[in-house]
Write a protein that holds these residues in place. Structure first.
Motif, PDB file in Angstrom:
ATOM      1  N   HIS A 132       0.772  -1.183  -0.046  1.00 40.95           N
ATOM      2  CA  HIS A 132       0.160   0.004  -0.010  1.00 40.95           C
ATOM      3  C   HIS A 132       1.005   1.205   0.097  1.00 40.95           C
ATOM      4  N   HIS A 136       1.809   4.178  -3.009  1.00 39.32           N
ATOM      5  CA  HIS A 136       2.049   5.581  -2.753  1.00 39.32           C
ATOM      6  C   HIS A 136       2.995   6.448  -3.228  1.00 39.32           C
ATOM      7  N   HIS A 142      -5.467   8.155  -2.758  1.00 41.85           N
ATOM      8  CA  HIS A 142      -6.219   7.142  -3.071  1.00 41.85           C
ATOM      9  C   HIS A 142      -7.290   7.209  -3.962  1.00 41.85           C
ATOM     10  N   PHE A 146      -4.942   4.155  -7.920  1.00 39.40           N
ATOM     11  CA  PHE A 146      -4.187   3.540  -6.613  1.00 39.40           C
ATOM     12  C   PHE A 146      -4.731   2.363  -6.327  1.00 39.40           C
TER      13      PHE A 146
HETATM   14 ZN   LIG Z   1      -2.815   5.126   1.763  1.00 35.46          ZN
END
Ligand SMILES: [Zn+2]
Length: 173
Positions: A132, A136, A142, A146
Protein backbone atom coordinates in the motif's frame (compact mmCIF):
# COMPACT_ATOMS: atom_id res chain seq x y z
CA UNK A 1 1.98 -14.16 17.34
CA UNK A 2 4.70 -16.03 15.59
CA UNK A 3 4.03 -19.70 15.04
CA UNK A 4 6.86 -21.83 16.35
CA UNK A 5 7.41 -24.93 14.31
CA UNK A 6 9.99 -27.48 15.26
CA UNK A 7 12.18 -27.81 12.17
CA UNK A 8 13.49 -31.06 10.74
CA UNK A 9 17.04 -31.37 11.97
CA UNK A 10 19.79 -33.20 10.17
CA UNK A 11 22.89 -33.83 12.26
CA UNK A 12 26.14 -34.31 10.38
CA UNK A 13 29.14 -35.64 12.24
CA UNK A 14 32.57 -34.66 11.05
CA UNK A 15 35.84 -36.28 12.01
CA UNK A 16 37.68 -33.11 11.12
CA UNK A 17 35.71 -31.08 13.65
CA UNK A 18 37.17 -31.03 17.12
CA UNK A 19 35.07 -28.58 19.10
CA UNK A 20 33.20 -26.30 16.74
CA UNK A 21 29.50 -26.68 16.13
CA UNK A 22 27.67 -24.81 13.43
CA UNK A 23 24.16 -24.78 12.03
CA UNK A 24 22.44 -23.42 8.97
CA UNK A 25 19.06 -23.59 7.37
CA UNK A 26 18.70 -25.60 4.17
CA UNK A 27 15.14 -25.12 2.91
CA UNK A 28 12.81 -26.58 5.55
CA UNK A 29 15.66 -28.42 7.28
CA UNK A 30 18.27 -27.26 9.71
CA UNK A 31 21.67 -28.85 9.29
CA UNK A 32 23.78 -29.04 12.45
CA UNK A 33 27.45 -29.90 12.08
CA UNK A 34 29.08 -31.45 15.13
CA UNK A 35 32.37 -33.19 15.92
CA UNK A 36 32.25 -36.94 15.43
CA UNK A 37 33.34 -37.59 19.01
CA UNK A 38 30.25 -36.00 20.58
CA UNK A 39 28.10 -38.30 22.70
CA UNK A 40 24.32 -38.57 22.09
CA UNK A 41 23.72 -36.32 25.10
CA UNK A 42 26.12 -33.69 23.76
CA UNK A 43 24.50 -33.98 20.36
CA UNK A 44 21.01 -33.32 21.69
CA UNK A 45 22.20 -30.50 23.94
CA UNK A 46 23.96 -28.80 21.03
CA UNK A 47 21.06 -29.27 18.63
CA UNK A 48 18.77 -27.44 21.08
CA UNK A 49 21.33 -24.72 21.62
CA UNK A 50 21.92 -24.18 17.89
CA UNK A 51 18.18 -24.12 17.13
CA UNK A 52 17.69 -21.42 19.77
CA UNK A 53 20.61 -19.44 18.39
CA UNK A 54 19.31 -19.73 14.81
CA UNK A 55 15.81 -18.65 15.87
CA UNK A 56 17.21 -15.62 17.72
CA UNK A 57 19.28 -14.61 14.71
CA UNK A 58 16.31 -15.00 12.34
CA UNK A 59 14.01 -13.16 14.76
CA UNK A 60 16.27 -10.13 14.73
CA UNK A 61 16.53 -10.29 10.96
CA UNK A 62 12.77 -10.66 10.53
CA UNK A 63 12.10 -7.43 12.38
CA UNK A 64 14.88 -5.35 10.88
CA UNK A 65 14.63 -2.41 8.51
CA UNK A 66 16.90 -4.31 6.11
CA UNK A 67 14.32 -7.07 5.93
CA UNK A 68 11.62 -4.48 5.20
CA UNK A 69 13.60 -3.20 2.22
CA UNK A 70 14.18 -6.74 0.96
CA UNK A 71 10.45 -7.37 1.36
CA UNK A 72 9.70 -4.15 -0.55
CA UNK A 73 11.90 -5.21 -3.45
CA UNK A 74 10.22 -8.60 -3.58
CA UNK A 75 6.73 -7.01 -3.60
CA UNK A 76 7.71 -4.56 -6.34
CA UNK A 77 9.05 -7.44 -8.42
CA UNK A 78 5.79 -9.35 -8.00
CA UNK A 79 3.14 -6.65 -8.18
CA UNK A 80 4.65 -3.45 -9.57
CA UNK A 81 7.32 -4.78 -11.94
CA UNK A 82 6.85 -2.16 -14.66
CA UNK A 83 7.61 0.64 -12.15
CA UNK A 84 10.91 -0.88 -11.07
CA UNK A 85 13.10 1.64 -9.26
CA UNK A 86 10.29 4.25 -9.33
CA UNK A 87 8.58 2.18 -6.63
CA UNK A 88 11.70 1.57 -4.53
CA UNK A 89 11.72 3.82 -1.45
CA UNK A 90 14.76 5.88 -0.40
CA UNK A 91 14.18 4.45 3.06
CA UNK A 92 11.72 2.13 4.73
CA UNK A 93 11.77 1.54 8.46
CA UNK A 94 9.86 0.31 11.47
CA UNK A 95 8.65 3.11 13.76
CA UNK A 96 6.84 3.27 17.07
CA UNK A 97 5.21 6.69 16.65
CA UNK A 98 2.51 6.02 14.05
CA UNK A 99 -0.56 7.26 15.87
CA UNK A 100 -3.46 5.25 14.58
CA UNK A 101 -1.78 4.42 11.28
CA UNK A 102 -0.31 1.14 10.09
CA UNK A 103 2.07 2.82 7.70
CA UNK A 104 2.82 6.13 6.07
CA UNK A 105 4.59 7.39 2.99
CA UNK A 106 6.13 10.75 2.09
CA UNK A 107 6.37 10.77 -1.71
CA UNK A 108 8.44 14.01 -1.69
CA UNK A 109 11.44 12.34 -0.06
CA UNK A 110 10.36 8.78 -0.91
CA UNK A 111 10.40 7.55 2.69
CA UNK A 112 8.10 4.93 4.18
CA UNK A 113 7.43 4.18 7.82
CA UNK A 114 5.69 1.05 9.06
CA UNK A 115 4.15 0.80 12.51
CA UNK A 116 5.73 -1.67 14.93
CA UNK A 117 2.16 -2.66 15.84
CA UNK A 118 1.97 -4.85 12.73
CA UNK A 119 5.31 -6.60 13.39
CA UNK A 120 3.63 -9.67 14.86
CA UNK A 121 0.83 -9.82 12.30
CA UNK A 122 0.85 -12.47 9.55
CA UNK A 123 3.26 -11.96 6.67
CA UNK A 124 0.45 -11.43 4.18
CA UNK A 125 -0.86 -8.47 6.25
CA UNK A 126 2.60 -6.89 6.49
CA UNK A 127 2.94 -7.38 2.73
CA UNK A 128 -0.35 -5.56 2.16
CA UNK A 129 0.56 -2.58 4.38
CA UNK A 130 3.97 -2.28 2.74
CA UNK A 131 2.63 -2.65 -0.80
CA UNK A 132 0.00 0.00 0.00
CA UNK A 133 2.74 2.46 0.99
CA UNK A 134 4.98 1.50 -1.96
CA UNK A 135 2.06 2.19 -4.30
CA UNK A 136 1.84 5.72 -2.85
CA UNK A 137 5.30 6.36 -4.32
CA UNK A 138 3.63 5.91 -7.72
CA UNK A 139 0.16 7.32 -6.96
CA UNK A 140 0.10 9.60 -3.87
CA UNK A 141 -3.67 9.76 -3.42
CA UNK A 142 -6.31 7.13 -2.81
CA UNK A 143 -7.85 7.33 -6.28
CA UNK A 144 -9.09 4.62 -8.64
CA UNK A 145 -5.65 4.16 -10.19
CA UNK A 146 -4.16 3.65 -6.74
CA UNK A 147 -6.71 1.01 -5.71
CA UNK A 148 -6.37 -0.78 -9.04
CA UNK A 149 -2.63 -1.18 -8.41
CA UNK A 150 -3.14 -2.30 -4.81
CA UNK A 151 -5.74 -4.84 -5.97
CA UNK A 152 -3.01 -6.68 -7.86
CA UNK A 153 -2.11 -8.15 -4.49
CA UNK A 154 -4.58 -11.06 -4.20
CA UNK A 155 -5.09 -10.71 -0.44
CA UNK A 156 -5.63 -6.92 -0.39
CA UNK A 157 -9.27 -7.09 0.67
CA UNK A 158 -8.65 -9.81 3.20
CA UNK A 159 -5.78 -7.82 4.72
CA UNK A 160 -7.90 -4.66 4.91
CA UNK A 161 -10.60 -6.69 6.68
CA UNK A 162 -8.02 -8.08 9.08
CA UNK A 163 -6.70 -4.60 9.92
CA UNK A 164 -10.21 -3.17 10.35
CA UNK A 165 -10.97 -6.02 12.73
CA UNK A 166 -7.86 -5.30 14.79
CA UNK A 167 -8.65 -1.57 14.87
CA UNK A 168 -12.26 -2.22 15.92
CA UNK A 169 -11.17 -4.59 18.69
CA UNK A 170 -8.56 -2.13 19.94
CA UNK A 171 -11.20 0.61 20.09
CA UNK A 172 -13.40 -1.36 22.48
CA UNK A 173 -12.79 0.02 25.99
ZN1 LIG B 1 -2.83 5.07 1.74
Amino acid sequence: MAVTRKPVVEVRRSQRRRRTVSAYRDGERVVVLIPDQFSRAEESEWVDRMLARLAAREGRLARSDAELLARARRLIGSYLPEYGSAAVPASVRWVTNQNGRWGSCTPADRTIRISHRIQDMPDWVIDYVLLHELTHLIVPSHNAEFWALVARYPRSERARGYLEGVAATAAIP
